[in-house]
Design a protein around this motif. Structure first.
Motif, PDB file in Angstrom:
ATOM      1  N   TRP A  68       7.732 -11.684  25.687  1.00 49.08           N
ATOM      2  CA  TRP A  68       8.363 -10.427  26.080  1.00 49.08           C
ATOM      3  C   TRP A  68       8.130 -10.175  27.564  1.00 49.08           C
ATOM      4  O   TRP A  68       7.257 -10.790  28.182  1.00 49.08           O
ATOM      5  CB  TRP A  68       7.781  -9.260  25.271  1.00 49.08           C
ATOM      6  CG  TRP A  68       8.191  -9.228  23.831  1.00 49.08           C
ATOM      7  CD1 TRP A  68       9.256  -9.872  23.271  1.00 49.08           C
ATOM      8  CD2 TRP A  68       7.545  -8.522  22.775  1.00 49.08           C
ATOM      9  NE1 TRP A  68       9.321  -9.600  21.923  1.00 49.08           N
ATOM     10  CE2 TRP A  68       8.283  -8.768  21.583  1.00 49.08           C
ATOM     11  CE3 TRP A  68       6.428  -7.704  22.693  1.00 49.08           C
ATOM     12  CZ2 TRP A  68       7.931  -8.232  20.348  1.00 49.08           C
ATOM     13  CZ3 TRP A  68       6.074  -7.157  21.460  1.00 49.08           C
ATOM     14  CH2 TRP A  68       6.827  -7.421  20.307  1.00 49.08           C
ATOM     15  N   TYR A  89       7.101  -7.763  30.898  1.00 48.36           N
ATOM     16  CA  TYR A  89       6.104  -6.736  31.210  1.00 48.36           C
ATOM     17  C   TYR A  89       6.342  -6.195  32.613  1.00 48.36           C
ATOM     18  O   TYR A  89       6.559  -6.966  33.548  1.00 48.36           O
ATOM     19  CB  TYR A  89       4.693  -7.319  31.124  1.00 48.36           C
ATOM     20  CG  TYR A  89       3.620  -6.415  31.713  1.00 48.36           C
ATOM     21  CD1 TYR A  89       3.336  -5.183  31.147  1.00 48.36           C
ATOM     22  CD2 TYR A  89       2.921  -6.799  32.851  1.00 48.36           C
ATOM     23  CE1 TYR A  89       2.367  -4.348  31.693  1.00 48.36           C
ATOM     24  CE2 TYR A  89       1.943  -5.980  33.399  1.00 48.36           C
ATOM     25  CZ  TYR A  89       1.677  -4.762  32.817  1.00 48.36           C
ATOM     26  OH  TYR A  89       0.729  -3.938  33.360  1.00 48.36           O
ATOM     27  N   GLU A 149       4.980  -0.940  30.709  1.00 46.91           N
ATOM     28  CA  GLU A 149       6.048  -1.167  29.730  1.00 46.91           C
ATOM     29  C   GLU A 149       6.142  -2.633  29.344  1.00 46.91           C
ATOM     30  O   GLU A 149       6.050  -3.524  30.195  1.00 46.91           O
ATOM     31  CB  GLU A 149       7.387  -0.697  30.290  1.00 46.91           C
ATOM     32  CG  GLU A 149       8.539  -0.853  29.312  1.00 46.91           C
ATOM     33  CD  GLU A 149       9.837  -0.248  29.833  1.00 46.91           C
ATOM     34  OE1 GLU A 149      10.911  -0.804  29.523  1.00 46.91           O
ATOM     35  OE2 GLU A 149       9.762   0.785  30.535  1.00 46.91           O
ATOM     36  N   GLY A 186       8.771  -5.054  26.893  1.00 46.03           N
ATOM     37  CA  GLY A 186      10.049  -5.031  26.196  1.00 46.03           C
ATOM     38  C   GLY A 186      10.496  -6.424  25.811  1.00 46.03           C
ATOM     39  O   GLY A 186      10.166  -7.403  26.477  1.00 46.03           O
ATOM     40  N   GLN A 245      16.324  -4.846  20.091  1.00 43.25           N
ATOM     41  CA  GLN A 245      15.513  -4.449  21.238  1.00 43.25           C
ATOM     42  C   GLN A 245      14.269  -3.680  20.818  1.00 43.25           C
ATOM     43  O   GLN A 245      14.333  -2.737  20.028  1.00 43.25           O
ATOM     44  CB  GLN A 245      16.344  -3.591  22.195  1.00 43.25           C
ATOM     45  CG  GLN A 245      15.663  -3.319  23.531  1.00 43.25           C
ATOM     46  CD  GLN A 245      15.460  -4.584  24.344  1.00 43.25           C
ATOM     47  OE1 GLN A 245      16.361  -5.418  24.431  1.00 43.25           O
ATOM     48  NE2 GLN A 245      14.284  -4.730  24.921  1.00 43.25           N
ATOM     49  N   ARG A 287      10.544  -1.904  22.516  1.00 38.67           N
ATOM     50  CA  ARG A 287       9.889  -1.485  23.757  1.00 38.67           C
ATOM     51  C   ARG A 287       8.654  -0.659  23.435  1.00 38.67           C
ATOM     52  O   ARG A 287       8.670   0.173  22.520  1.00 38.67           O
ATOM     53  CB  ARG A 287      10.838  -0.660  24.630  1.00 38.67           C
ATOM     54  CG  ARG A 287      10.228  -0.281  25.989  1.00 38.67           C
ATOM     55  CD  ARG A 287      11.228   0.449  26.862  1.00 38.67           C
ATOM     56  NE  ARG A 287      11.394   1.825  26.418  1.00 38.67           N
ATOM     57  CZ  ARG A 287      11.970   2.781  27.151  1.00 38.67           C
ATOM     58  NH1 ARG A 287      12.471   2.481  28.343  1.00 38.67           N
ATOM     59  NH2 ARG A 287      12.086   3.993  26.682  1.00 38.67           N
ATOM     60  N   ARG A 311       5.977   1.697  25.754  1.00 38.74           N
ATOM     61  CA  ARG A 311       5.813   2.246  27.100  1.00 38.74           C
ATOM     62  C   ARG A 311       4.725   3.314  27.097  1.00 38.74           C
ATOM     63  O   ARG A 311       4.708   4.185  26.212  1.00 38.74           O
ATOM     64  CB  ARG A 311       7.130   2.847  27.602  1.00 38.74           C
ATOM     65  CG  ARG A 311       7.045   3.491  28.993  1.00 38.74           C
ATOM     66  CD  ARG A 311       8.394   4.068  29.405  1.00 38.74           C
ATOM     67  NE  ARG A 311       8.327   4.767  30.672  1.00 38.74           N
ATOM     68  CZ  ARG A 311       8.467   4.196  31.858  1.00 38.74           C
ATOM     69  NH1 ARG A 311       8.696   2.902  31.926  1.00 38.74           N
ATOM     70  NH2 ARG A 311       8.383   4.900  32.968  1.00 38.74           N
TER      71      ARG A 311
END
Length: 208
Positions: A46, A48, A56, A58, A65, A67, A69
């Motif tokens: 993923w 960063y 975050e 993702g 998707q 995520r 955060r």
């Protein structure tokens, strides 16, 4: 230099030393946090990003998707560090279905006869507040693995919603290690997998 001046100078040195120690400790915390988030993202392939006051990660999970955060938020005269997880679920549940944890206010309303929609499973109905249920959604939410993952999600996040095919969960604080990150995101990812499994099983029964 008088005794009072020496005392003032010594007090200044002690305060300065405390500030320096605090600054070093804060810098080390940021470095440890940055490394943990970076490595966690890399292990899952993923992305960063880290900017001033926010972190975050993702990527994709089951092709959807995902995520996580963390950021500082100001509410009134307080600033709090919050972590938010969002995950697109796809068409495993009807888009108009709304799910959130059942709170004390909901339980009080039930006590006076104002009940939300129910799936017919006492454990699920006591845990979740539901709106716009369909028969398909009831079958999915009654699946044992789905119930189990909602329980895990509830233990990690006091606040979460599923709406418009998206899960959003929030909590105060921020994980500072890979283990803490894994513990935080796993309930959301496993719930997504359980929902997909139950949805596919329902479709298979219809085809059969």
């Amino acid at each position: 230099m008088s005794l009072g001046s020496w005392f003032s100078f010594l007090l200044y040195l002690l305060v300065a030393a405390a500030v320096v120690r605090g600054g070093i400790a804060f810098w080390k915390t940021l470095q440890r946090r940055d490394q943990s988030w970076r490595q966690f993202a890399a292990h899952r392939d993923w992305g960063y990003t880290h900017s001033l006051g926010s972190w975050e990660i993702g990527g994709l999970h089951l092709g959807r998707q995902f995520r996580i955060r963390s950021e500082y938020r100001r509410s009134g005269d307080k600033t709090r560090l919050c972590t938010v997880v969002t995950l697109e679920l796809g068409q495993v549940l009807p888009p108009d279905l709304l799910i959130r944890p059942e709170g004390l206010g909901d339980k009080l309303l039930k006590a006076v006869g104002r009940r939300d929609e129910e799936v017919g499973d006492a454990e699920v109905d006591a845990m979740l507040n539901l709106k716009n249920l369909s028969d398909e959604a009831r079958d999915i939410l009654r699946a044992p693995r789905v119930r189990q993952q909602f329980q895990r999600l509830r233990r990690q996040f006091l606040s979460f919603t599923i709406e418009d095919e998206q899960l959003k969960a929030e909590r105060l604080g921020m994980p500072d290690s890979e283990e803490a990150l894994e513990a935080l995101v796993s309930p959301a990812l496993l719930l997504s997998e359980a929902l997909h499994e139950a949805s596919e099983q329902g479709r298979a029964r219809k085809r059969g």
